[in-house]
Scaffold this motif. Structure first.
Motif, mmCIF file in Angstrom:
data_model
loop_
_atom_site.group_PDB
_atom_site.id
_atom_site.type_symbol
_atom_site.label_atom_id
_atom_site.label_comp_id
_atom_site.label_asym_id
_atom_site.label_seq_id
_atom_site.Cartn_x
_atom_site.Cartn_y
_atom_site.Cartn_z
ATOM 1 N N SER A 37 0.819 -1.209 0.000
ATOM 2 C CA SER A 37 0.000 0.000 0.000
ATOM 3 C C SER A 37 0.854 1.261 0.000
ATOM 4 O O SER A 37 0.601 2.199 -0.766
ATOM 5 N N SER A 38 1.874 1.285 0.824
ATOM 6 C CA SER A 38 2.717 2.480 0.892
ATOM 7 C C SER A 38 3.554 2.651 -0.369
ATOM 8 O O SER A 38 3.775 3.773 -0.829
ATOM 9 N N ILE A 39 4.005 1.545 -0.955
ATOM 10 C CA ILE A 39 4.742 1.640 -2.222
ATOM 11 C C ILE A 39 3.826 2.152 -3.316
ATOM 12 O O ILE A 39 4.211 3.012 -4.122
ATOM 13 N N GLY A 40 2.600 1.642 -3.360
ATOM 14 C CA GLY A 40 1.637 2.118 -4.348
ATOM 15 C C GLY A 40 1.322 3.589 -4.173
ATOM 16 O O GLY A 40 1.188 4.330 -5.156
ATOM 17 N N LEU A 41 1.202 4.031 -2.945
ATOM 18 C CA LEU A 41 0.920 5.439 -2.683
ATOM 19 C C LEU A 41 2.055 6.327 -3.176
ATOM 20 O O LEU A 41 1.830 7.413 -3.706
ATOM 21 N N ALA A 42 3.280 5.845 -3.066
ATOM 22 C CA ALA A 42 4.429 6.642 -3.493
ATOM 23 C C ALA A 42 4.664 6.587 -4.999
ATOM 24 O O ALA A 42 5.130 7.556 -5.589
ATOM 25 N N ARG A 43 4.323 5.478 -5.648
ATOM 26 C CA ARG A 43 4.714 5.292 -7.044
ATOM 27 C C ARG A 43 3.615 5.538 -8.066
ATOM 28 O O ARG A 43 3.922 5.738 -9.243
ATOM 29 N N LEU A 44 2.366 5.474 -7.680
ATOM 30 C CA LEU A 44 1.296 5.638 -8.662
ATOM 31 C C LEU A 44 1.240 7.084 -9.159
ATOM 32 O O LEU A 44 1.573 8.016 -8.424
ATOM 33 N N PRO A 45 0.801 7.293 -10.408
ATOM 34 C CA PRO A 45 1.026 8.586 -11.054
ATOM 35 C C PRO A 45 0.107 9.742 -10.668
ATOM 36 O O PRO A 45 0.534 10.881 -10.707
ATOM 37 N N ASP A 46 -1.147 9.487 -10.331
ATOM 38 C CA ASP A 46 -2.027 10.626 -10.059
ATOM 39 C C ASP A 46 -2.891 10.370 -8.823
ATOM 40 O O ASP A 46 -2.867 9.301 -8.229
ATOM 41 N N LYS A 87 -14.805 11.973 -5.562
ATOM 42 C CA LYS A 87 -15.803 12.978 -5.966
ATOM 43 C C LYS A 87 -15.277 14.390 -5.735
ATOM 44 O O LYS A 87 -15.487 15.282 -6.563
ATOM 45 N N ALA A 88 -14.583 14.597 -4.628
ATOM 46 C CA ALA A 88 -14.020 15.919 -4.353
ATOM 47 C C ALA A 88 -12.929 16.255 -5.362
ATOM 48 O O ALA A 88 -12.817 17.404 -5.816
ATOM 49 N N GLY A 89 -12.119 15.273 -5.740
ATOM 50 C CA GLY A 89 -11.086 15.492 -6.743
ATOM 51 C C GLY A 89 -11.674 15.845 -8.095
ATOM 52 O O GLY A 89 -11.174 16.725 -8.794
ATOM 53 N N ARG A 90 -12.758 15.161 -8.472
ATOM 54 C CA ARG A 90 -13.423 15.481 -9.741
ATOM 55 C C ARG A 90 -14.029 16.878 -9.698
ATOM 56 O O ARG A 90 -13.931 17.632 -10.664
ATOM 57 N N ALA A 91 -14.662 17.218 -8.577
ATOM 58 C CA ALA A 91 -15.273 18.545 -8.454
ATOM 59 C C ALA A 91 -14.221 19.644 -8.469
ATOM 60 O O ALA A 91 -14.452 20.732 -8.997
ATOM 61 N N LYS A 92 -13.068 19.371 -7.916
ATOM 62 C CA LYS A 92 -11.976 20.349 -7.886
ATOM 63 C C LYS A 92 -11.271 20.441 -9.233
ATOM 64 O O LYS A 92 -10.567 21.396 -9.509
ATOM 65 N N GLY A 93 -11.446 19.433 -10.082
ATOM 66 C CA GLY A 93 -10.828 19.446 -11.393
ATOM 67 C C GLY A 93 -9.410 18.914 -11.414
ATOM 68 O O GLY A 93 -8.616 19.308 -12.270
ATOM 69 N N LEU A 94 -9.087 18.011 -10.499
ATOM 70 C CA LEU A 94 -7.743 17.437 -10.487
ATOM 71 C C LEU A 94 -7.521 16.627 -11.762
ATOM 72 O O LEU A 94 -8.387 15.862 -12.181
ATOM 73 N N PRO A 95 -6.375 16.785 -12.399
ATOM 74 C CA PRO A 95 -6.151 16.107 -13.680
ATOM 75 C C PRO A 95 -5.859 14.616 -13.500
ATOM 76 O O PRO A 95 -5.331 14.187 -12.478
ATOM 77 N N PHE A 96 -6.219 13.872 -14.531
ATOM 78 C CA PHE A 96 -5.875 12.449 -14.589
ATOM 79 C C PHE A 96 -4.484 12.320 -15.195
ATOM 80 O O PHE A 96 -3.984 13.232 -15.845
ATOM 81 N N ASP A 97 -3.871 11.161 -15.025
ATOM 82 C CA ASP A 97 -2.611 10.868 -15.685
ATOM 83 C C ASP A 97 -2.860 10.791 -17.194
ATOM 84 O O ASP A 97 -3.959 10.451 -17.637
ATOM 85 N N LYS A 98 -1.858 11.101 -17.982
ATOM 86 C CA LYS A 98 -2.027 11.105 -19.437
ATOM 87 C C LYS A 98 -2.349 9.731 -19.988
ATOM 88 O O LYS A 98 -2.936 9.610 -21.049
ATOM 89 N N ASN A 99 -1.995 8.662 -19.283
ATOM 90 C CA ASN A 99 -2.274 7.298 -19.737
ATOM 91 C C ASN A 99 -3.619 6.774 -19.278
ATOM 92 O O ASN A 99 -3.992 5.653 -19.613
ATOM 93 N N THR A 100 -4.362 7.548 -18.522
ATOM 94 C CA THR A 100 -5.646 7.128 -18.021
ATOM 95 C C THR A 100 -6.714 7.333 -19.093
ATOM 96 O O THR A 100 -6.801 8.395 -19.692
ATOM 97 N N THR A 101 -7.518 6.306 -19.332
ATOM 98 C CA THR A 101 -8.634 6.443 -20.257
ATOM 99 C C THR A 101 -9.915 6.562 -19.458
ATOM 100 O O THR A 101 -10.123 5.859 -18.484
ATOM 101 N N ILE A 102 -10.766 7.472 -19.880
ATOM 102 C CA ILE A 102 -12.015 7.735 -19.193
ATOM 103 C C ILE A 102 -13.156 7.357 -20.120
ATOM 104 O O ILE A 102 -13.269 7.889 -21.220
ATOM 105 N N GLU A 103 -13.992 6.435 -19.672
ATOM 106 C CA GLU A 103 -15.152 6.055 -20.470
ATOM 107 C C GLU A 103 -16.326 6.906 -20.037
ATOM 108 O O GLU A 103 -16.604 7.073 -18.868
ATOM 109 N N LYS A 104 -17.023 7.429 -21.018
ATOM 110 C CA LYS A 104 -18.179 8.294 -20.692
ATOM 111 C C LYS A 104 -19.464 7.628 -21.084
ATOM 112 O O LYS A 104 -19.607 6.847 -21.894
#
Length: 104
Positions: free
Chosen positions: A20-29, A87-104
């Motif tokens: 968990s701590s390694i993932g928290l440090a290494r994941l991109p966004d 939800k708070a991150g989406r409302a604030k407009g925090l960006p996704f990583d460039k490799n993240t795909t978002i399905e709408k």
């Protein structure tokens, strides 16, 4: 025998918390970083509390429900907290990583 089982549960729980701590440090966004504490740390704390419950039940010959209640509380509240953070991150407009795909 119970001490060995409790020790194995603690080692497994510690391994989950380490991942968990390694993932928290290494994941991109922000959004992918939430998976570490929500999933792996919740399982890690659950295993450690299970080991504590097993140990204290064997040591005192009385079943301890406190640890089981703590496990239930963590398993209920951690996903809800992660959902609210997302939800708070989406409302604030925090960006996704460039490799993240978002399905709408």
């Amino acid at each position: 025998m119970i001490e060995w089982i409790a020790t194995i549960l603690m080692v497994v729980g510690t391994a989950f918390i380490l991942v968990s701590s390694i993932g928290l440090a290494r994941l991109p966004d922000f959004y992918t970083r939430m998976h570490g504490p929500t999933k792996a740390a919740t399982l890690g704390v659950g295993f450690i509390l299970g080991a504590a419950s097993l140990h204290f039940t064997a040591a005192t010959d009385h079943f301890s429900i406190r640890e089981l209640l703590a496990i239930a509380f963590i398993f209920i509240t951690a996903p809800v907290g992660a959902h609210m953070l997302a939800k708070a991150g989406r409302a604030k407009g925090l960006p996704f990583d460039k490799n993240t795909t978002i399905e709408k």
